[in-house]
Design a protein around this motif. Structure first.
Motif, PDB file in Angstrom:
ATOM      1  N   ARG A 270       0.822  -1.213   0.000  1.00 33.45           N
ATOM      2  CA  ARG A 270       0.000   0.000   0.000  1.00 33.45           C
ATOM      3  C   ARG A 270       0.852   1.257   0.000  1.00 33.45           C
ATOM      4  O   ARG A 270       0.407   2.318  -0.440  1.00 33.45           O
ATOM      5  CB  ARG A 270      -0.939  -0.003   1.208  1.00 33.45           C
ATOM      6  CG  ARG A 270      -2.101  -0.983   1.063  1.00 33.45           C
ATOM      7  CD  ARG A 270      -2.971  -1.000   2.313  1.00 33.45           C
ATOM      8  NE  ARG A 270      -4.191  -1.769   2.103  1.00 33.45           N
ATOM      9  CZ  ARG A 270      -5.083  -2.023   3.054  1.00 33.45           C
ATOM     10  NH1 ARG A 270      -4.890  -1.575   4.301  1.00 33.45           N
ATOM     11  NH2 ARG A 270      -6.168  -2.729   2.770  1.00 33.45           N
ATOM     12  N   ASP A 271       2.078   1.136   0.484  1.00 40.23           N
ATOM     13  CA  ASP A 271       2.999   2.274   0.523  1.00 40.23           C
ATOM     14  C   ASP A 271       3.973   2.242  -0.655  1.00 40.23           C
ATOM     15  O   ASP A 271       5.010   2.896  -0.627  1.00 40.23           O
ATOM     16  CB  ASP A 271       3.771   2.259   1.844  1.00 40.23           C
ATOM     17  CG  ASP A 271       4.204   3.647   2.290  1.00 40.23           C
ATOM     18  OD1 ASP A 271       3.711   4.639   1.718  1.00 40.23           O
ATOM     19  OD2 ASP A 271       5.030   3.742   3.211  1.00 40.23           O
ATOM     20  N   ASN A 272       3.630   1.446  -1.679  1.00 40.68           N
ATOM     21  CA  ASN A 272       4.410   1.367  -2.916  1.00 40.68           C
ATOM     22  C   ASN A 272       5.801   0.787  -2.705  1.00 40.68           C
ATOM     23  O   ASN A 272       6.758   1.131  -3.407  1.00 40.68           O
ATOM     24  CB  ASN A 272       4.507   2.748  -3.583  1.00 40.68           C
ATOM     25  CG  ASN A 272       4.855   2.653  -5.056  1.00 40.68           C
ATOM     26  OD1 ASN A 272       4.468   1.699  -5.737  1.00 40.68           O
ATOM     27  ND2 ASN A 272       5.586   3.623  -5.559  1.00 40.68           N
ATOM     28  N   VAL A 273       5.922  -0.128  -1.730  1.00 37.73           N
ATOM     29  CA  VAL A 273       7.180  -0.836  -1.493  1.00 37.73           C
ATOM     30  C   VAL A 273       6.965  -2.283  -1.896  1.00 37.73           C
ATOM     31  O   VAL A 273       6.174  -2.995  -1.290  1.00 37.73           O
ATOM     32  CB  VAL A 273       7.608  -0.752  -0.015  1.00 37.73           C
ATOM     33  CG1 VAL A 273       8.863  -1.584   0.234  1.00 37.73           C
ATOM     34  CG2 VAL A 273       7.844   0.708   0.374  1.00 37.73           C
ATOM     35  N   ARG A 274       7.702  -2.730  -2.912  1.00 34.51           N
ATOM     36  CA  ARG A 274       7.455  -4.046  -3.507  1.00 34.51           C
ATOM     37  C   ARG A 274       8.618  -5.014  -3.334  1.00 34.51           C
ATOM     38  O   ARG A 274       8.641  -6.076  -3.955  1.00 34.51           O
ATOM     39  CB  ARG A 274       7.128  -3.880  -4.982  1.00 34.51           C
ATOM     40  CG  ARG A 274       5.842  -3.078  -5.218  1.00 34.51           C
ATOM     41  CD  ARG A 274       5.538  -2.889  -6.692  1.00 34.51           C
ATOM     42  NE  ARG A 274       4.181  -2.439  -6.887  1.00 34.51           N
ATOM     43  CZ  ARG A 274       3.790  -1.165  -6.821  1.00 34.51           C
ATOM     44  NH1 ARG A 274       4.689  -0.230  -6.562  1.00 34.51           N
ATOM     45  NH2 ARG A 274       2.528  -0.824  -6.994  1.00 34.51           N
ATOM     46  N   ILE A 275       9.579  -4.676  -2.498  1.00 36.90           N
ATOM     47  CA  ILE A 275      10.788  -5.482  -2.409  1.00 36.90           C
ATOM     48  C   ILE A 275      10.589  -6.808  -1.694  1.00 36.90           C
ATOM     49  O   ILE A 275      11.460  -7.677  -1.752  1.00 36.90           O
ATOM     50  CB  ILE A 275      11.930  -4.679  -1.736  1.00 36.90           C
ATOM     51  CG1 ILE A 275      11.490  -4.155  -0.366  1.00 36.90           C
ATOM     52  CG2 ILE A 275      12.382  -3.540  -2.613  1.00 36.90           C
ATOM     53  CD1 ILE A 275      12.583  -3.379   0.352  1.00 36.90           C
ATOM     54  N   TRP A 276       9.436  -7.005  -1.028  1.00 38.27           N
ATOM     55  CA  TRP A 276       9.176  -8.270  -0.350  1.00 38.27           C
ATOM     56  C   TRP A 276       8.127  -9.115  -1.065  1.00 38.27           C
ATOM     57  O   TRP A 276       7.752 -10.177  -0.581  1.00 38.27           O
ATOM     58  CB  TRP A 276       8.724  -8.007   1.091  1.00 38.27           C
ATOM     59  CG  TRP A 276       9.863  -7.798   2.037  1.00 38.27           C
ATOM     60  CD1 TRP A 276      10.395  -6.602   2.434  1.00 38.27           C
ATOM     61  CD2 TRP A 276      10.625  -8.810   2.700  1.00 38.27           C
ATOM     62  NE1 TRP A 276      11.434  -6.809   3.300  1.00 38.27           N
ATOM     63  CE2 TRP A 276      11.604  -8.152   3.485  1.00 38.27           C
ATOM     64  CE3 TRP A 276      10.579 -10.208   2.709  1.00 38.27           C
ATOM     65  CZ2 TRP A 276      12.521  -8.853   4.268  1.00 38.27           C
ATOM     66  CZ3 TRP A 276      11.499 -10.895   3.495  1.00 38.27           C
ATOM     67  CH2 TRP A 276      12.448 -10.223   4.261  1.00 38.27           C
ATOM     68  N   THR A 277       7.656  -8.675  -2.217  1.00 37.26           N
ATOM     69  CA  THR A 277       6.555  -9.380  -2.888  1.00 37.26           C
ATOM     70  C   THR A 277       6.982 -10.735  -3.447  1.00 37.26           C
ATOM     71  O   THR A 277       6.172 -11.675  -3.486  1.00 37.26           O
ATOM     72  CB  THR A 277       5.984  -8.505  -4.020  1.00 37.26           C
ATOM     73  OG1 THR A 277       5.522  -7.274  -3.469  1.00 37.26           O
ATOM     74  CG2 THR A 277       4.831  -9.208  -4.727  1.00 37.26           C
ATOM     75  N   ASP A 278       8.218 -10.854  -3.889  1.00 37.13           N
ATOM     76  CA  ASP A 278       8.632 -12.040  -4.645  1.00 37.13           C
ATOM     77  C   ASP A 278       8.414 -13.344  -3.872  1.00 37.13           C
ATOM     78  O   ASP A 278       8.013 -14.350  -4.463  1.00 37.13           O
ATOM     79  CB  ASP A 278      10.107 -11.920  -5.035  1.00 37.13           C
ATOM     80  CG  ASP A 278      10.354 -10.747  -5.967  1.00 37.13           C
ATOM     81  OD1 ASP A 278      10.208 -10.917  -7.183  1.00 37.13           O
ATOM     82  OD2 ASP A 278      10.675  -9.656  -5.459  1.00 37.13           O
TER      83      ASP A 278
END
Length: 298
Positions: free
Chosen positions: A79-87
């Motif tokens: 939600r805060d536009n941080v995608r580094i943990w999505t993988d």
């Protein structure tokens, strides 16, 4: 005086030239060296945000602020536009459901659907859980960060000011065991706060830059809360590696000359370590080279 970023560039060069090449758990393969140390002086306000490529420092600081909440679900990050943990949760979702879903669609569902996020956005007892809610053998939860802040204020000469995330009993439940695993602090007689961070494993091209920023931001917050001045950030790497699909990017980065490090300051003093927001961090004079893209190995 030699620019401190050359310490990082020297590591890139050492891994490229004499790194031991082997397969790793991701299947991508790495070239690695073992046992390294770099030092950054934060006392003049500068912070090690690498300049030989653009580092999205706000993402790194947001990640650190999320760790401090004790959270383990990626929904607030997405939600805060941080995608580094999505993988990692995305890989789990694809494996367990056999669904052909894009990362963008997965992240949209995580952000918008609370029940979906609760099921598929959970990382297990990763960093924040261990830092703020370590479960002791006595059945009690221990807040390592709160304890650290208290000791910095009341007994700054202590040699026991540290926290870590390597909870052996819970490693198997984590999406990824902690890489930056031990933070130790030291206060000088003239009131400077030093940090030594031991990182057991580091993705040198993608991860190290974020780890430097996150550790520096945390050091500034802790110093402010304890009425201290920032001192030295000492980073110690265990298995320091480049993934085999990052070698060309590393060579490209080595062709670039460092530019002056930017400065970072806190624009207000929150009531506690729990009250910082991304808006409290101001970075000035950051003029890096262009970003370098590379794939994360999962």
């Amino acid at each position: 005086m030699r620019h401190p970023e050359y310490q990082y560039l020297d590591l890139l060069e050492q891994v490229l030239e004499r790194g031991d090449e082997r397969l790793d758990r991701t299947g991508v393969g790495t070239r690695s060296i073992f046992g390294t140390l770099v030092r950054f002086d934060l006392s003049d306000g500068s912070v090690p945000i690498l300049t030989t490529k653009r580092v999205y420092w706000k993402t790194a600081v947001k990640e650190m602020l999320w760790f401090l909440t004790g959270g383990t679900n990626i929904q607030p990050l997405v939600r805060d536009n941080v995608r580094i943990w999505t993988d990692w949760p995305l890989a789990t979702y694809r494996r367990e459901t056999d669904a052909d879903i894009s990362q963008a669609d997965f992240e949209r569902r995580i952000a918008e659907d609370d029940s979906f996020a609760a099921r598929w956005g959970e990382l297990g007892p990763v960093y924040g859980k261990q830092w703020r809610r370590w479960m002791g053998a006595d059945g009690r939860e221990y807040d390592q960060i709160a304890g650290l802040v208290d000791t910095l204020k009341t007994n700054p000469a202590s040699r026991r000011m540290l926290f870590h995330g390597w909870n052996v009993a819970e490693l198997g439940s984590m999406a990824l065991p902690p890489c930056h695993m031990v933070y130790q602090y030291h206060v000088t007689s003239d009131g400077r706060l030093n940090c030594l961070l031991f990182q057991r494993s580091v993705d040198l091209l993608l991860g190290a830059a974020f780890n430097f920023v996150g550790a520096a931001a945390l050091q500034l917050m802790l110093a402010q809360q304890a009425g201290l001045a920032p001192g030295e950030l000492v980073w110690v790497g265990g298995d320091v590696h480049l993934y085999l699909n990052h070698l060309d990017q590393a060579r490209e980065q080595l062709t670039r000359a460092p530019r002056p490090f930017p400065t970072m300051r806190l624009v207000r003093r929150p009531a506690s370590i729990d009250d910082y927001r991304i808006e409290d961090f101001e970075v000035s004079d950051y003029a890096p080279h262009a970003s370098i893209k590379a794939e994360v190995a999962v």
